[in-house]
Design an enzyme around this catalytic site. Structure first.
Site, short mmCIF file in Angstrom:
data_model
loop_
_atom_site.label_atom_id
_atom_site.label_comp_id
_atom_site.label_asym_id
_atom_site.label_seq_id
_atom_site.Cartn_x
_atom_site.Cartn_y
_atom_site.Cartn_z
N ASP A 176 2.47 1.97 3.29
CA ASP A 176 3.42 0.99 3.87
C ASP A 176 4.85 1.44 3.60
O ASP A 176 5.78 1.07 4.30
CB ASP A 176 3.29 -0.39 3.22
N ASP A 197 -4.40 -13.91 -2.37
CA ASP A 197 -3.78 -13.51 -1.12
C ASP A 197 -3.71 -14.77 -0.26
O ASP A 197 -4.73 -15.29 0.23
CB ASP A 197 -4.58 -12.39 -0.42
N HIS A 208 0.89 -1.17 0.00
CA HIS A 208 0.00 0.00 0.00
C HIS A 208 0.92 1.21 0.00
O HIS A 208 2.02 1.15 0.58
CB HIS A 208 -0.83 0.11 1.28
C1 XUL Z 1 -7.45 -6.73 4.43
C2 XUL Z 1 -6.63 -7.13 3.29
C3 XUL Z 1 -5.77 -6.08 2.68
C4 XUL Z 1 -5.68 -6.15 1.21
C5 XUL Z 1 -4.94 -5.01 0.57
O1 XUL Z 1 -8.24 -7.74 4.94
O2 XUL Z 1 -6.62 -8.29 2.91
O3 XUL Z 1 -4.53 -6.13 3.29
O4 XUL Z 1 -5.03 -7.33 0.81
O5 XUL Z 1 -5.48 -3.78 0.92
CO CO Z 2 -5.59 -9.27 1.40
#
Ligand code: XUL
Ligand code: CO
Length: 435
Positions: A100, A292, A97
């Site tokens: 960050d 993710d 981000h």
């Molecule tokens: C929050 C989340 C974030 C996103 C990016 O739950 O997963 O960290 O991956 O903003």
């Molecule tokens: Co995420």
């Protein structure tokens, strides 16, 4: 002197304290190197910023990297530490981000200047390595100005501020050769309908996304945009509830050609789905972009962002990924150490756990596909649609009256064939654990 002098480059089964048991980057699996199947990424926020702070207590881990927190010197120390970390683990991508990377200033012009400075520094580091950016994003949920959302805010001024942050984060992503740009709808949702116009808010979010796409394409960004669905937390109702909801939104507002989904395991479980379900829904709609990689805790109802450890889940994830032909994005470890795992060695243990869990999942998924029982079973299960009246239904060559006639002639259908769930679960166990 580095930050992680307790280990040199982590290798495959080296017998050293830090070594991979299953992740062997060069190993060929179904015609591709493991490292190509698994483009892993380091999440800047959890790895280099999160210090174990939770609702009940302050941080337990020291992430100062030898410099004063909140300074540009600290921002650069994080870059140094991050690159040393990625190089030692053989991780080729990172995600970030905007905030960050640098401490946010009171004035956006100063924040942007800091972003320029740090991105020059990161680019310099990138030049000496083969590390690249997987995706970037703007944090539009942390600052109090976003308390009513960013794209969904009631304040036009805040909306413009969100637009400015997105513009800069896109510039930054392009500068760092990012493959993608993520929208996670942090506070895009609501607490109560007593004060919320849902349609108005969703239209404004879509407008902001369209403007982001137009700008990014104008400056030559060729990558994908991603929505990262999550049903709740921080808001009670989030608009990007799950993959199906996000896909509906993207199609409704004409964004589906530029966007795919970034599926997070823990967000899937919060939505009451399995990780595999979310991946399947995305893939079958041609929208599985990136992952993710983390896991939640089935006993806790929040986003615990744990490092992936459950090999059944990573196996079924890789099964979906292999069957869909692979990701255009990658596997970002949006995961953090548990609060009491608070030293630098734990950062390595965590990534080794995650990378090994996915490598093992990949090996098991490839075996499941080679073995073929699951695929054959599903193929046979729908065999009645291959000929006769079933084939006519699939080809849209019949109507309700003909089906009625068919049913009445039959008087009563036979029971459909068994789903054989327990047998298939045994098949999976046999692949997982052998004989
Ligand atoms: C929050 C989340 C974030 C996103 C990016 O739950 O997963 O960290 O991956 O903003
Ligand atoms: Co995420």
């Amino acid at each position: 002197m580095g930050y992680f002098d307790f280990t040199d480059k982590v290798g495959y089964r080296t017998g050293k304290e830090f070594s991979f048991r299953y992740y062997d980057p060069e190993k060929a699996v179904m015609g591709k190197k493991m490292s190509e199947h698994l483009p892993f990424a380091m999440a800047w926020w959890h790895n280099l910023c999160a210090n174990g702070v939770d609702m009940f207590g302050v941080g337990t881990a020291d992430k100062s990297f030898g410099s004063k927190m909140g300074t540009m010197e600290h921002a650069k120390a994080k870059v140094d530490a991050g690159f040393e970390f990625m190089e030692k683990l053989g991780i080729k991508y990172f995600c970030f981000h905007d905030v960050d990377l640098v401490p946010e200033a009171d004035d956006i012009n100063e924040t942007n200047r800091r972003i320029d400075e740090i991105s020059d520094y990161i680019l310099e580091k990138m030049r000496n390595t083969d590390i690249k950016c997987l995706w970037g994003t703007a944090n539009m949920f942390g600052n109090p100005r976003y308390m009513n959302g960013a794209g969904s805010t009631n304040s036009a001024d805040v909306y413009c501020f969100a637009a400015a942050q997105i513009k800069k984060a896109i510039d930054l992503t392009v500068k760092l050769h990012g493959r993608g740009y993520v929208f996670w709808g942090g506070r895009e949702g609501y607490e109560t309908l007593l004060n919320t116009d849902v349609k108005f808010e969703q239209e404004n979010i879509a407008r902001l996304m369209h403007m982001a796409v137009d700008y990014a394409r104008k400056i030559g960004f060729k990558g994908d945009f991603y929505i990262e669905p999550k049903p709740k937390e921080p808001m009670k109702h989030q608009y990007d509830f799950d993959a199906a909801t996000a896909i509906g939104f993207l199609r409704q507002y004409g964004l589906d050609k530029d966007f795919k989904l970034n599926i997070e395991a823990n967000h899937a479980t919060l939505a009451g789905h399995t990780f595999q379900h979310e991946l399947r829904i995305s893939a079958m709609n041609g929208m599985l972009g990136s992952i993710d990689a983390n896991q939640g805790d089935y006993l806790l109802g929040w986003d615990t962002d744990e490092f992936p450890f459950n090999v059944y889940e990573t196996t079924m994830c890789m099964y979906e990924v292999l069957k869909s032909g692979g990701l255009t994005g990658g596997f970002n470890f949006d995961a953090k150490n548990r609060r009491p795992s608070n030293d630098m060695k734990d950062m390595f243990h965590a990534y080794i756990l995650g990378m090994d869990a996915f490598a093992l999942g990949l090996l098991k998924a490839a075996k499941l596909i080679e073995e073929g029982t699951l695929e054959r079973f599903v193929e046979d299960k729908y065999a009645s649609f291959k000929q006769g009246i079933g084939a006519k239904i699939r080809a849209c060559e019949t109507d309700l009256e003909e089906l009625n006639e068919y049913a009445c002639k039959m008087k009563k259908p036979e029971s459909p064939s068994s789903g054989r769930q327990e047998y298939l679960e045994s098949v999976v166990n046999n692949v997982m654990f052998g004989d």
